[in-house]
Design a protein around this motif. Structure first.
Motif, PDB file in Angstrom:
ATOM      1  N   ALA A  26       0.835  -1.203   0.000  1.00  0.00           N
ATOM      2  CA  ALA A  26       0.000   0.000   0.000  1.00  0.00           C
ATOM      3  C   ALA A  26       0.867   1.249   0.000  1.00  0.00           C
ATOM      4  CB  ALA A  26      -0.924  -0.013   1.214  1.00  0.00           C
ATOM      5  N   ARG A  27       1.965   1.239   0.762  1.00  0.00           N
ATOM      6  CA  ARG A  27       2.875   2.390   0.798  1.00  0.00           C
ATOM      7  C   ARG A  27       3.526   2.610  -0.574  1.00  0.00           C
ATOM      8  NH1 ARG A  27       8.196   1.963   4.134  1.00  0.00           N
ATOM      9  NH2 ARG A  27       9.364   3.534   3.024  1.00  0.00           N
ATOM     10  N   ALA A  28       3.959   1.533  -1.209  1.00  0.00           N
ATOM     11  CA  ALA A  28       4.569   1.655  -2.538  1.00  0.00           C
ATOM     12  C   ALA A  28       3.552   2.166  -3.551  1.00  0.00           C
ATOM     13  CB  ALA A  28       5.131   0.307  -2.979  1.00  0.00           C
ATOM     14  N   THR A  29       2.317   1.683  -3.455  1.00  0.00           N
ATOM     15  CA  THR A  29       1.271   2.147  -4.367  1.00  0.00           C
ATOM     16  C   THR A  29       0.977   3.624  -4.137  1.00  0.00           C
ATOM     17  OG1 THR A  29       0.324  -0.059  -4.396  1.00  0.00           O
ATOM     18  CG2 THR A  29      -1.096   1.730  -5.143  1.00  0.00           C
ATOM     19  N   TRP A  30       0.923   4.057  -2.884  1.00  0.00           N
ATOM     20  CA  TRP A  30       0.673   5.460  -2.568  1.00  0.00           C
ATOM     21  C   TRP A  30       1.773   6.355  -3.134  1.00  0.00           C
ATOM     22  CZ3 TRP A  30      -2.919   8.683  -1.434  1.00  0.00           C
ATOM     23  CH2 TRP A  30      -2.609   9.923  -0.918  1.00  0.00           C
ATOM     24  N   ARG A  31       3.028   5.925  -2.973  1.00  0.00           N
ATOM     25  CA  ARG A  31       4.142   6.725  -3.517  1.00  0.00           C
ATOM     26  C   ARG A  31       4.085   6.786  -5.050  1.00  0.00           C
ATOM     27  NH1 ARG A  31       9.458   5.331   0.160  1.00  0.00           N
ATOM     28  NH2 ARG A  31       8.703   6.370   2.025  1.00  0.00           N
ATOM     29  N   SER A  32       3.739   5.676  -5.664  1.00  0.00           N
ATOM     30  CA  SER A  32       3.613   5.670  -7.125  1.00  0.00           C
ATOM     31  C   SER A  32       2.485   6.583  -7.575  1.00  0.00           C
ATOM     32  CB  SER A  32       3.347   4.255  -7.634  1.00  0.00           C
ATOM     33  OG  SER A  32       4.440   3.430  -7.390  1.00  0.00           O
ATOM     34  N   LEU A  33       1.388   6.572  -6.832  1.00  0.00           N
ATOM     35  CA  LEU A  33       0.255   7.434  -7.169  1.00  0.00           C
ATOM     36  C   LEU A  33       0.628   8.899  -7.029  1.00  0.00           C
ATOM     37  CD1 LEU A  33      -2.724   7.553  -7.957  1.00  0.00           C
ATOM     38  CD2 LEU A  33      -3.277   7.507  -5.528  1.00  0.00           C
ATOM     39  N   ARG A  34       1.376   9.248  -5.996  1.00  0.00           N
ATOM     40  CA  ARG A  34       1.815  10.641  -5.820  1.00  0.00           C
ATOM     41  C   ARG A  34       2.738  11.066  -6.953  1.00  0.00           C
ATOM     42  NH1 ARG A  34       4.041  10.847   0.029  1.00  0.00           N
ATOM     43  NH2 ARG A  34       5.524  12.151  -1.074  1.00  0.00           N
ATOM     44  N   ALA A  35       3.650  10.185  -7.359  1.00  0.00           N
ATOM     45  CA  ALA A  35       4.557  10.501  -8.471  1.00  0.00           C
ATOM     46  C   ALA A  35       3.771  10.644  -9.774  1.00  0.00           C
ATOM     47  CB  ALA A  35       5.627   9.424  -8.609  1.00  0.00           C
ATOM     48  N   LEU A  36       2.759   9.801  -9.960  1.00  0.00           N
ATOM     49  CA  LEU A  36       1.938   9.869 -11.170  1.00  0.00           C
ATOM     50  C   LEU A  36       1.163  11.172 -11.233  1.00  0.00           C
ATOM     51  CD1 LEU A  36       0.750   8.537 -13.704  1.00  0.00           C
ATOM     52  CD2 LEU A  36      -0.997   7.537 -12.222  1.00  0.00           C
ATOM     53  N   THR A  37       0.577  11.601 -10.125  1.00  0.00           N
ATOM     54  CA  THR A  37      -0.175  12.864 -10.139  1.00  0.00           C
ATOM     55  C   THR A  37       0.754  14.044 -10.386  1.00  0.00           C
ATOM     56  OG1 THR A  37      -0.063  12.960  -7.723  1.00  0.00           O
ATOM     57  CG2 THR A  37      -2.052  12.029  -8.699  1.00  0.00           C
ATOM     58  N   ALA A  38       1.966  14.005  -9.843  1.00  0.00           N
ATOM     59  CA  ALA A  38       2.928  15.080 -10.114  1.00  0.00           C
ATOM     60  C   ALA A  38       3.288  15.118 -11.597  1.00  0.00           C
ATOM     61  CB  ALA A  38       4.181  14.893  -9.265  1.00  0.00           C
TER      62      ALA A  38
END
Length: 104
Positions: A26-38
């Motif tokens: 879940a933490r890795a997915t959250w970080r990937s999602l934040r990078a994707l939105t940026a």
């Protein structure tokens, strides 16, 4: 055979281990999602800049179709272009040829 508290301990370890794995994913997915939105924000700004640049450009002239032109002039233009391409090809081939094989 394990005693009853051994089975409880085993199941607790399995549940805690599964929870840790789910938490890490879940933490890795959250970080990937934040990078994707940026990255999406950056891409949106880039598209906006490109749209502004495109709106500042003047409209190009419509191309002249070959159907409406004189066939003789088109044939001559085609022959000139083919000759230019052949000269460019000969020049490229001569540059790649080793010095000992060149004919002057």
């Amino acid at each position: 055979m394990l005693p009853w508290w051994g089975w409880v301990l085993l199941w607790v370890l399995l549940v805690v281990g599964g929870a840790v794995l789910v938490g890490l994913r879940a933490r890795a997915t959250w970080r990937s999602l934040r990078a994707l939105t940026a990255e999406l924000g950056r891409a949106g700004r880039l598209v906006e800049e490109l749209e502004q640049a495109a709106s500042r450009q003047r409209d190009p002239e419509p191309p002249v179709t070959a159907v409406l032109q004189d066939p003789h002039s088109l044939r001559e233009e085609h022959r000139r272009e083919r000759a230019r391409q052949a000269d460019a090809r000969r020049t490229r081939n001569a540059e790649r040829m080793p010095p000992w094989a060149r004919v002057h």
